[in-house]
Scaffold this motif. Structure first.
Motif, mmCIF file in Angstrom:
data_model
loop_
_atom_site.group_PDB
_atom_site.id
_atom_site.type_symbol
_atom_site.label_atom_id
_atom_site.label_comp_id
_atom_site.label_asym_id
_atom_site.label_seq_id
_atom_site.Cartn_x
_atom_site.Cartn_y
_atom_site.Cartn_z
ATOM 1 N N ASP A 26 -7.144 11.019 -8.189
ATOM 2 C CA ASP A 26 -7.709 10.390 -6.988
ATOM 3 C C ASP A 26 -6.865 9.160 -6.650
ATOM 4 O O ASP A 26 -6.970 8.120 -7.300
ATOM 5 C CB ASP A 26 -9.165 10.005 -7.237
ATOM 6 C CG ASP A 26 -9.871 9.555 -5.974
ATOM 7 O OD1 ASP A 26 -9.204 8.987 -5.078
ATOM 8 O OD2 ASP A 26 -11.093 9.780 -5.861
ATOM 9 N N GLU A 27 -6.037 9.283 -5.615
ATOM 10 C CA GLU A 27 -5.110 8.205 -5.253
ATOM 11 C C GLU A 27 -5.839 6.929 -4.835
ATOM 12 O O GLU A 27 -5.392 5.831 -5.142
ATOM 13 C CB GLU A 27 -4.170 8.660 -4.137
ATOM 14 C CG GLU A 27 -3.169 9.694 -4.604
ATOM 15 C CD GLU A 27 -2.189 10.107 -3.511
ATOM 16 O OE1 GLU A 27 -2.118 9.437 -2.472
ATOM 17 O OE2 GLU A 27 -1.489 11.116 -3.732
ATOM 18 N N SER A 28 -6.970 7.058 -4.144
ATOM 19 C CA SER A 28 -7.661 5.857 -3.667
ATOM 20 C C SER A 28 -8.222 5.048 -4.836
ATOM 21 O O SER A 28 -8.193 3.819 -4.811
ATOM 22 C CB SER A 28 -8.770 6.218 -2.676
ATOM 23 O OG SER A 28 -9.719 7.068 -3.283
ATOM 24 N N LYS A 88 1.121 4.079 -2.959
ATOM 25 C CA LYS A 88 0.854 5.496 -2.667
ATOM 26 C C LYS A 88 2.046 6.368 -3.042
ATOM 27 O O LYS A 88 1.889 7.453 -3.594
ATOM 28 C CB LYS A 88 0.514 5.687 -1.189
ATOM 29 C CG LYS A 88 -0.868 5.222 -0.819
ATOM 30 C CD LYS A 88 -1.159 5.483 0.645
ATOM 31 C CE LYS A 88 -2.551 5.017 1.027
ATOM 32 N NZ LYS A 88 -2.838 5.222 2.439
ATOM 33 N N THR A 148 0.831 -1.210 0.000
ATOM 34 C CA THR A 148 0.000 0.000 0.000
ATOM 35 C C THR A 148 0.858 1.249 0.000
ATOM 36 O O THR A 148 0.613 2.188 -0.768
ATOM 37 C CB THR A 148 -0.940 -0.005 1.227
ATOM 38 O OG1 THR A 148 -1.774 -1.160 1.167
ATOM 39 C CG2 THR A 148 -1.802 1.244 1.268
ATOM 40 N N SER A 189 -5.066 3.474 -6.684
ATOM 41 C CA SER A 189 -4.447 2.407 -5.882
ATOM 42 C C SER A 189 -5.354 1.175 -5.818
ATOM 43 O O SER A 189 -4.867 0.050 -5.743
ATOM 44 C CB SER A 189 -4.092 2.907 -4.484
ATOM 45 O OG SER A 189 -5.256 3.305 -3.789
ATOM 46 N N GLY A 190 -6.678 1.392 -5.886
ATOM 47 C CA GLY A 190 -7.607 0.261 -5.900
ATOM 48 C C GLY A 190 -7.549 -0.537 -7.198
ATOM 49 O O GLY A 190 -7.932 -1.706 -7.239
#
Length: 196
Positions: A113-115, A104, A100, A118-119
């Motif tokens: 949008d990092e989330s 990041k 994770t 990363s998803g």
């Protein structure tokens, strides 16, 4: 911070600090004296987890003192099973945390949008190398850039090369909806060419 003071002295001539040269050298020297925030956070979380594990082991040892000799082997077997499960869970959590943080760090400031981005990274295809580097991450991010470019921010323009595409130059008038261009056009149309 002596290294920073030495760099400041090195780049100060006649009482004037060459900030550009100083910033370049700080960028080179800084990693030698500091740990990235993500690495620090991962180590801090690992430390807390290890401290909790030590407390749990201490409690287990105290409980062992209360067990009679006949039940001791059964208790040891039970604790070994619990410890094995705890170790596996810890290793899984640590791997998840490292992946994770690596994701990041790799996309920080490069996506909208990092989330979301990363998803989209498939952690099951990532491998943590012996040196701690994540194998396969760059390939997945490059694939996402190609397939879902809208998730990524435009690359910053290099001030030394404002026209990165060879053979193309921006020429002509500024865009028509640019506020400064519109104000100039309106002023010119009404004969008001003096600036406030």
């Amino acid at each position: 911070m002596n290294w920073l003071l030495k760099l400041i002295e090195k780049h100060t001539k006649d009482g004037v600090l060459d900030i550009e040269a100083l910033n370049k050298e700080i960028a080179i020297e800084f990693p030698k004296y500091a740990v990235p925030k993500e690495t620090y956070n991962a180590l801090a979380e690992t430390k807390v987890k290890l401290e909790d594990d030590i407390k749990a082991r201490d409690i287990q040892l105290e409980e062992l003192k209360k067990v009679d000799a006949a039940g001791l082997q059964a208790e040891i077997t039970r604790l070994q099973g619990e410890n094995k499960t705890s170790k596996e869970a810890y290793e899984t959590e640590l791997k998840e945390l490292m992946l994770t943080n690596a994701i990041k760090l790799a996309i920080a400031g490069k996506v909208h949008d990092e989330s979301i981005v990363s998803g989209l990274v498939d952690k099951s295809k990532l491998i943590i190398g012996d040196d701690g580097k994540i194998v396969g991450l760059d390939e997945q991010i490059n694939t996402l850039k190609e397939g879902k470019a809208f998730l990524f921010k435009d690359e910053p323009v290099d001030p030394n090369n404002p026209n990165p595409t060879p053979g193309f130059k921006k020429i002509g008038n500024p865009p028509p909806n640019e506020p400064a261009a519109m104000e100039d056009a309106i002023s010119a149309a009404f004969g008001n060419t003096t600036q406030k």
